[in-house]
Write a protein that holds these residues in place. Structure first.
Motif, PDB file in Angstrom:
ATOM      1  N   GLU A   1       0.841  -1.183   0.000  1.00 19.88           N
ATOM      2  CA  GLU A   1       0.000   0.000   0.000  1.00 19.88           C
ATOM      3  C   GLU A   1       0.882   1.241   0.000  1.00 19.88           C
ATOM      4  OE1 GLU A   1      -2.732   0.005   3.163  1.00 19.88           O
ATOM      5  OE2 GLU A   1      -3.824  -1.765   2.471  1.00 19.88           O
ATOM      6  N   PRO A   2       0.497   2.300  -0.699  1.00 19.39           N
ATOM      7  CA  PRO A   2       1.305   3.521  -0.720  1.00 19.39           C
ATOM      8  C   PRO A   2       1.381   4.143   0.665  1.00 19.39           C
ATOM      9  CG  PRO A   2      -0.850   3.887  -1.709  1.00 19.39           C
ATOM     10  CD  PRO A   2      -0.737   2.413  -1.472  1.00 19.39           C
ATOM     11  N   ALA A   3       2.497   4.821   0.944  1.00 15.41           N
ATOM     12  CA  ALA A   3       2.670   5.488   2.234  1.00 15.41           C
ATOM     13  C   ALA A   3       1.585   6.524   2.438  1.00 15.41           C
ATOM     14  CB  ALA A   3       4.056   6.150   2.303  1.00 15.41           C
ATOM     15  N   ALA A   4       1.185   6.668   3.716  1.00 11.08           N
ATOM     16  CA  ALA A   4       0.070   7.566   4.016  1.00 11.08           C
ATOM     17  C   ALA A   4       0.397   8.997   3.630  1.00 11.08           C
ATOM     18  CB  ALA A   4      -0.283   7.486   5.495  1.00 11.08           C
ATOM     19  N   GLU A   5       1.678   9.469   3.901  1.00 10.71           N
ATOM     20  CA  GLU A   5       1.980  10.862   3.641  1.00 10.71           C
ATOM     21  C   GLU A   5       2.083  11.166   2.156  1.00 10.71           C
ATOM     22  OE1 GLU A   5       3.720   8.795   5.332  1.00 10.71           O
ATOM     23  OE2 GLU A   5       5.788   8.592   4.625  1.00 10.71           O
ATOM     24  N   LYS A   6       2.297  10.114   1.328  1.00  5.49           N
ATOM     25  CA  LYS A   6       2.410  10.329  -0.101  1.00  5.49           C
ATOM     26  C   LYS A   6       1.072  10.243  -0.801  1.00  5.49           C
ATOM     27  CE  LYS A   6       6.953  10.495  -0.023  1.00  5.49           C
ATOM     28  NZ  LYS A   6       7.702  11.716  -0.408  1.00  5.49           N
ATOM     29  N   SER A   7       0.039   9.782  -0.107  1.00  7.48           N
ATOM     30  CA  SER A   7      -1.266   9.575  -0.747  1.00  7.48           C
ATOM     31  C   SER A   7      -1.898  10.904  -1.107  1.00  7.48           C
ATOM     32  CB  SER A   7      -2.202   8.803   0.189  1.00  7.48           C
ATOM     33  OG  SER A   7      -1.637   7.558   0.499  1.00  7.48           O
ATOM     34  N   PRO A   8      -2.323  11.064  -2.354  1.00  2.52           N
ATOM     35  CA  PRO A   8      -2.995  12.307  -2.744  1.00  2.52           C
ATOM     36  C   PRO A   8      -4.381  12.355  -2.131  1.00  2.52           C
ATOM     37  CG  PRO A   8      -3.072  10.730  -4.544  1.00  2.52           C
ATOM     38  CD  PRO A   8      -2.210  10.125  -3.476  1.00  2.52           C
ATOM     39  N   PRO A   9      -4.910  13.531  -1.913  1.00  2.14           N
ATOM     40  CA  PRO A   9      -6.268  13.649  -1.360  1.00  2.14           C
ATOM     41  C   PRO A   9      -7.277  13.050  -2.320  1.00  2.14           C
ATOM     42  CG  PRO A   9      -5.507  15.759  -2.182  1.00  2.14           C
ATOM     43  CD  PRO A   9      -4.324  14.852  -2.219  1.00  2.14           C
ATOM     44  N   PRO A  10      -8.314  12.424  -1.786  1.00  2.30           N
ATOM     45  CA  PRO A  10      -9.322  11.807  -2.663  1.00  2.30           C
ATOM     46  C   PRO A  10     -10.067  12.867  -3.454  1.00  2.30           C
ATOM     47  CG  PRO A  10     -10.090  11.833  -0.394  1.00  2.30           C
ATOM     48  CD  PRO A  10      -8.669  12.286  -0.360  1.00  2.30           C
ATOM     49  N   PRO A  11     -10.467  12.546  -4.660  1.00  2.00           N
ATOM     50  CA  PRO A  11     -11.219  13.525  -5.462  1.00  2.00           C
ATOM     51  C   PRO A  11     -12.560  13.811  -4.827  1.00  2.00           C
ATOM     52  CG  PRO A  11     -11.252  11.343  -6.485  1.00  2.00           C
ATOM     53  CD  PRO A  11     -10.281  11.272  -5.349  1.00  2.00           C
ATOM     54  N   LYS A  12     -13.022  15.020  -5.088  1.00  2.00           N
ATOM     55  CA  LYS A  12     -14.291  15.426  -4.493  1.00  2.00           C
ATOM     56  C   LYS A  12     -15.451  14.659  -5.089  1.00  2.00           C
ATOM     57  CE  LYS A  12     -12.772  20.147  -3.397  1.00  2.00           C
ATOM     58  NZ  LYS A  12     -13.055  21.577  -3.588  1.00  2.00           N
ATOM     59  N   HIS A  13     -15.362  14.350  -6.358  1.00  2.71           N
ATOM     60  CA  HIS A  13     -16.458  13.649  -7.019  1.00  2.71           C
ATOM     61  C   HIS A  13     -15.907  12.394  -7.668  1.00  2.71           C
ATOM     62  CE1 HIS A  13     -19.080  17.088  -6.358  1.00  2.71           C
ATOM     63  NE2 HIS A  13     -18.118  17.855  -6.834  1.00  2.71           N
ATOM     64  N   LYS A  14     -16.076  11.260  -7.000  1.00  6.71           N
ATOM     65  CA  LYS A  14     -15.600   9.999  -7.535  1.00  6.71           C
ATOM     66  C   LYS A  14     -16.551   9.506  -8.619  1.00  6.71           C
ATOM     67  CE  LYS A  14     -14.333   5.319  -6.163  1.00  6.71           C
ATOM     68  NZ  LYS A  14     -14.252   4.371  -5.031  1.00  6.71           N
ATOM     69  N   PRO A  15     -16.030   9.231  -9.820  1.00  7.87           N
ATOM     70  CA  PRO A  15     -16.928   8.781 -10.890  1.00  7.87           C
ATOM     71  C   PRO A  15     -17.584   7.457 -10.549  1.00  7.87           C
ATOM     72  CG  PRO A  15     -14.629   8.445 -11.501  1.00  7.87           C
ATOM     73  CD  PRO A  15     -14.621   9.255 -10.231  1.00  7.87           C
ATOM     74  N   ALA A  16     -18.840   7.304 -10.950  1.00 12.32           N
ATOM     75  CA  ALA A  16     -19.577   6.073 -10.682  1.00 12.32           C
ATOM     76  C   ALA A  16     -19.007   4.931 -11.501  1.00 12.32           C
ATOM     77  CB  ALA A  16     -21.060   6.272 -11.015  1.00 12.32           C
ATOM     78  N   VAL A  17     -18.899   3.745 -10.867  1.00 16.40           N
ATOM     79  CA  VAL A  17     -18.402   2.559 -11.551  1.00 16.40           C
ATOM     80  C   VAL A  17     -19.600   1.740 -12.019  1.00 16.40           C
ATOM     81  CG1 VAL A  17     -17.012   0.477 -11.338  1.00 16.40           C
ATOM     82  CG2 VAL A  17     -16.361   2.543 -10.100  1.00 16.40           C
ATOM     83  N   ALA A  18     -19.748   1.572 -13.337  1.00 22.66           N
ATOM     84  CA  ALA A  18     -20.878   0.842 -13.892  1.00 22.66           C
ATOM     85  C   ALA A  18     -20.501   0.337 -15.273  1.00 22.66           C
ATOM     86  CB  ALA A  18     -22.125   1.723 -13.976  1.00 22.66           C
ATOM     87  N   THR A  19     -21.066  -0.783 -15.648  1.00 22.52           N
ATOM     88  CA  THR A  19     -20.817  -1.366 -16.961  1.00 22.52           C
ATOM     89  C   THR A  19     -21.623  -0.598 -18.014  1.00 22.52           C
ATOM     90  OG1 THR A  19     -22.630  -2.944 -16.695  1.00 22.52           O
ATOM     91  CG2 THR A  19     -20.437  -3.622 -15.936  1.00 22.52           C
ATOM     92  N   PRO A  20     -21.227  -0.693 -19.275  1.00 21.63           N
ATOM     93  CA  PRO A  20     -21.973   0.014 -20.333  1.00 21.63           C
ATOM     94  C   PRO A  20     -23.467  -0.314 -20.367  1.00 21.63           C
ATOM     95  CG  PRO A  20     -19.848  -0.695 -21.167  1.00 21.63           C
ATOM     96  CD  PRO A  20     -19.973  -1.272 -19.799  1.00 21.63           C
ATOM     97  N   PRO A  21     -23.903  -1.592 -20.208  1.00 26.51           N
ATOM     98  CA  PRO A  21     -25.349  -1.841 -20.199  1.00 26.51           C
ATOM     99  C   PRO A  21     -26.070  -1.129 -19.058  1.00 26.51           C
ATOM    100  CG  PRO A  21     -24.142  -3.881 -20.588  1.00 26.51           C
ATOM    101  CD  PRO A  21     -23.137  -2.855 -20.208  1.00 26.51           C
ATOM    102  N   VAL A  22     -25.410  -1.042 -17.879  1.00 28.97           N
ATOM    103  CA  VAL A  22     -26.024  -0.355 -16.746  1.00 28.97           C
ATOM    104  C   VAL A  22     -26.126   1.137 -17.037  1.00 28.97           C
ATOM    105  CG1 VAL A  22     -25.746   0.233 -14.317  1.00 28.97           C
ATOM    106  CG2 VAL A  22     -25.297  -2.096 -15.087  1.00 28.97           C
ATOM    107  N   ARG A  23     -25.077   1.718 -17.636  1.00 30.23           N
ATOM    108  CA  ARG A  23     -25.121   3.148 -17.992  1.00 30.23           C
ATOM    109  C   ARG A  23     -26.211   3.430 -19.015  1.00 30.23           C
ATOM    110  NH1 ARG A  23     -20.888   6.162 -16.295  1.00 30.23           N
ATOM    111  NH2 ARG A  23     -19.099   5.060 -15.355  1.00 30.23           N
TER     112      ARG A  23
END
Length: 458
Positions: A116-138
């Motif tokens: 796992e990446p070091a905690a201090e090197k981890s970039p801040p999480p994005p404000k809007h995480k894109p939804a994970v879905a397959t093309p048929p679901v989209r």
């Protein structure tokens, strides 16, 4: 098609799945079992467990509907139900994963775990995480104007599934202001069917499931009480469906299997006298009926004449490494089921008696378990309790033999130069001429007779 003489596979071997914090979790897939040699698919009727429940090997976890019966399926792993993959009412092929069972957090297996990446090197999480879905679901979401960012995903890693989108569609279709429905009983489909088969009025039951839902265990508990039953109207699988399944299997048998028949008359005075003496000293619960001795003698004969114990698969005979004795059970409402006694040749006679009593009881009260449906290697049918003197049965594919017993009757019998009245039974072998000839069948019947003349060896 693999040999059905071996225990069918219900799950894949354990695999390791990574989890946060460097831990690994052992998982197993619980799959749609094969509950008969002719079963290709099954319908999940009801889950008897929920995600988060702890289960042990041998626990009943689901009810599955075949063409002939509803069968409670046992778990073959110990762990925690991680997630359910199939909804009740769905029909899926044999081998389809139904659920995932977690064995709990453990140390990582041999080999390095992903770093796992070091905690201090981890970039801040994005404000809007894109939804994970397959093309048929989209595509489905776009057709109904649904913003996937507002949908909570229940799939692996938070992925949005087809069911998640359909749930939102159903919510949007419902009116905003909705009066509470009239009091309506919550009951699972399997419990409703079981109530009809046991003659229990489901509307009078108090459920112990979620939100007061009536479950199968509630129906069984009520059926054991001395109440006046009132059959529930209508069941989805009735005698007609079972009759169709039997018709298809027996038609296949007579069309594909060249039957031959051999009959032998067996004198039972020695066996019955031995039983009387044994039962006189035994407790009532441990007494043995003649039918159990016939089953054990058949199992031992199948062991000693293995050419009749196995299956005809892919144009050749595959002998079984154990005797799984199928027992034909007639149902009170009509129809026929053939649960099996596994490893019958190894069981003591008293255990054969106990298994026979349990199988008949569970078959006639719609309580068969998956362990009761292990594919039989040879089947016994006994119509002696109906007064039938001989039975020429039809072989159950892919088996190659069936033995039928009639009732025990008293007939004149010559012993040396004297004639006396002795108890006899008629045994009839139905054999598959592709696998054996009459000489093998005759040796099989003679072996049964020999064991019955020495009941102390059973």
């Amino acid at each position: 098609m693999p040999s059905t003489s071996k225990t069918p596979r219900y799950r894949k071997p354990m695999t390791w799945w990574p989890r946060r914090g460097g831990r690994w979790v052992e998982m197993a897939e619980f799959r749609m079992p094969s509950l008969g040699a002719d079963m290709e698919r099954g319908t999940l009727v009801e889950w008897l467990v929920q995600p988060g429940d702890t289960v042990h090997k041998g626990d009943l976890v689901a009810a599955v509907d075949t063409e002939k019966a509803t069968i409670e399926v046992e778990c073959f792993d110990t762990g925690i139900i991680d997630r359910l993959l199939v909804e009740p009412g769905q029909t899926v092929p044999v081998g389809t994963p139904l659920a995932v069972i977690s064995a709990g957090a453990q140390g990582a297996p041999s080999g390095p775990a992903p770093a796992e990446p070091a905690a201090e090197k981890s970039p801040p999480p994005p404000k809007h995480k894109p939804a994970v879905a397959t093309p048929p679901v989209r595509k489905l979401a776009a057709q109904h104007g649904i913003d996937l960012a507002t949908v909570h995903g229940t799939g692996h890693g938070g992925a949005i599934t087809h069911a998640d989108v359909e749930g939102v569609i159903q919510q949007l279709a419902e009116p905003r202001v909705k009066a509470p429905p009239a009091a309506r009983q919550r009951i699972s489909p399997y419990a409703r069917r079981l109530a009809a088969e046991l003659g229990t009025d489901a509307s009078r039951l108090t459920g112990t499931g979620a939100d007061g839902a009536v479950r199968a265990r509630d129906v069984r508990a009520a059926a054991q009480k001395p109440t006046l039953p009132s059959p529930a109207p209508g069941v989805s699988r009735g005698p007609a469906a079972m009759r169709q399944a039997i018709a298809a299997l027996m038609t296949k048998s007579k069309r594909e299997i060249p039957h031959y028949y051999l009959t032998s008359t067996i004198e039972l005075s020695t066996a019955l006298e031995w039983l009387r003496e044994r039962n006189r000293r035994a407790l009532v619960a441990d007494r043995i009926v003649p039918a159990a001795t016939l089953l054990k003698a058949t199992a031992l004969a199948a062991r000693d004449v293995p050419d009749l114990n196995g299956h005809w698969i892919n144009d050749h005979f595959e002998p079984a490494d154990a005797v799984h004795l199928g027992v034909a059970v007639t149902l009170h409402g009509g129809g026929l089921l053939t649960p099996s006694i596994v490893n019958a040749e190894q069981l003591p006679l008293i255990e054969i008696m106990h298994r026979l009593r349990e199988l008949v009881s569970r078959a006639r009260t719609a309580r068969l378990r998956s362990s009761d449906t292990t594919p039989a290697t040879i089947t016994v049918t006994n119509l002696g309790d109906l007064g039938v003197e001989s039975v020429q049965g039809v072989i159950y594919p892919p088996q190659v033999a069936l033995i039928g017993f009639g009732s025990v009757v008293h007939r004149p019998w010559a012993v040396g130069d004297l004639i006396g009245i002795r108890p006899i039974v008629t045994a009839t072998l139905s054999g598959d001429h592709r696998a054996t000839d009459g000489a093998t069948g005759g040796r099989f019947l003679t072996t049964i007779d020999t064991f019955l003349q020495h009941p102390e060896e059973l």
